[in-house]
Design an enzyme around this catalytic site. Structure first.
Site, mmCIF file in Angstrom:
data_model
loop_
_atom_site.group_PDB
_atom_site.id
_atom_site.type_symbol
_atom_site.label_atom_id
_atom_site.label_comp_id
_atom_site.label_asym_id
_atom_site.label_seq_id
_atom_site.Cartn_x
_atom_site.Cartn_y
_atom_site.Cartn_z
ATOM 1 N N ARG A 198 57.018 -55.687 -14.265
ATOM 2 C CA ARG A 198 57.922 -55.222 -13.208
ATOM 3 C C ARG A 198 59.101 -54.484 -13.826
ATOM 4 O O ARG A 198 59.698 -54.946 -14.795
ATOM 5 C CB ARG A 198 58.428 -56.419 -12.398
ATOM 6 N N ASP A 240 62.935 -52.543 -13.326
ATOM 7 C CA ASP A 240 64.145 -52.597 -12.522
ATOM 8 C C ASP A 240 64.382 -51.295 -11.764
ATOM 9 O O ASP A 240 63.762 -50.265 -12.053
ATOM 10 C CB ASP A 240 65.360 -52.849 -13.425
ATOM 11 N N ARG A 300 67.328 -53.087 -22.307
ATOM 12 C CA ARG A 300 68.608 -52.385 -22.111
ATOM 13 C C ARG A 300 69.764 -53.096 -22.802
ATOM 14 O O ARG A 300 70.738 -52.466 -23.211
ATOM 15 C CB ARG A 300 68.872 -52.204 -20.620
#
Length: 291
Positions: A63, A65, A214
């Protein structure tokens, strides 16, 4: 169908979908009632082109973001035998005519036995792209490249990255989720400056937890611009707690490039193994977050 299912239920065919999308206008992959998502768009399109009264639920390799892109995403869907038999030959063309232009399905094929897009995967590879050009980002690339307003030392960033590779508890770089482990095996973390000046991080792991890529990029950019020493990211990792100095960079520079799977005869075993709770030095551990 429930994503915990090891194979397609009786009377159904498991179909592997290879797809890509520009994440700019999506609220991530996972379906939400009031927001536009990649899963929602594809499931709606599938229902329409197969003229079905029900929605066939997708299971995805990883998945993503809101704002994160994908070039090599993989999903599966379990379709009734009669639906697949009727639509298999024309499914791609019909999806191309129904889907919005920021998401494409490139391949739809019957999956081998034991295949699960999520649990059978053995690695996911992301790229994060950033430029330190004093003039900013090429306007034609602005949706996929971050501008960092400090000159970056790629050699220092690679030296710092080496201290993060391997199996670790990445709690310091992940957003915790109740009941989810943060143990991951980071297989590759390297930086390279291209001829166009864009600096690309290649990040590959068996799986990622929420915000992991990130956060790692944010820490390493601080090393690259001289705000932190080379040893700092590894010290943060060893501390095992979130550090307020670790900045989670913006999502638009991140792209899921590729998902790796074992040979067909090993898919079922990997599927079963990945459902086990992950421990340091142990097997198992399905992805439970995004980047």
């Amino acid at each position: 169908m429930n994503e915990e299912t090891e194979g397609a239920p009786p009377g159904h065919v498991r179909v592997r979908l290879d797809l890509s999308y520009d994440g700019k206008d999506f609220s991530g992959w996972a379906k939400q009632r009031t927001r536009r998502t990649v899963q929602g768009e594809i499931e709606d399109a599938l229902r329409t082109v197969t003229r079905s009264s029900r929605t066939y639920e997708l299971t995805v390799a990883g998945r993503t973001d809101a704002g994160v892109h994908a070039r090599g995403q993989v999903a599966h869907v379990d379709l009734p035998d009669e639906v697949w038999g009727e639509h298999a030959q024309r499914l791609l063309r019909r999806l191309a005519g129904r889907l919005p232009h920021d998401v494409r399905v490139w391949r739809a094929a019957e999956a081998p036995a034991g295949f699960n897009a999520r649990f059978s995967a053995i690695w996911r590879r992301y790229a994060y792209r950033v430029t330190d050009h004093p003039g900013g980002v090429d306007p034609l690339l602005r949706g996929h490249v971050l501008w960092h307003d400090w000159e970056l030392d790629v050699e220092a960033m690679n030296a710092a990255s080496a201290g993060l590779v391997g199996e670790h508890d990445f709690a310091a770089y992940c957003k915790r989720r109740e009941g989810a482990t943060t143990i991951r095996t980071l297989q590759r973390l390297e930086w390279e400056r291209g001829a166009d000046g864009i600096v690309t991080a290649t990040v590959r792991a068996d799986a990622f937890c929420h915000n992991m890529v990130r956060s790692l990029v944010g820490a390493l950019l601080f090393v690259g611009d001289g705000h932190r020493p080379v040893e700092w990211p590894a010290k943060v990792l060893a501390a095992g707690v979130r550090d307020s100095a670790v900045h989670v960079v913006r999502p638009h520079g991140l792209t899921l490039e590729e998902v790796g799977y074992p040979a067909d005869e090993l898919l079922g075993e990997r599927n079963r193994q990945a459902r086990n709770k992950r421990t340091l030095g142990g097997a198992g551990g399905a992805p439970d977050g995004c980047c």
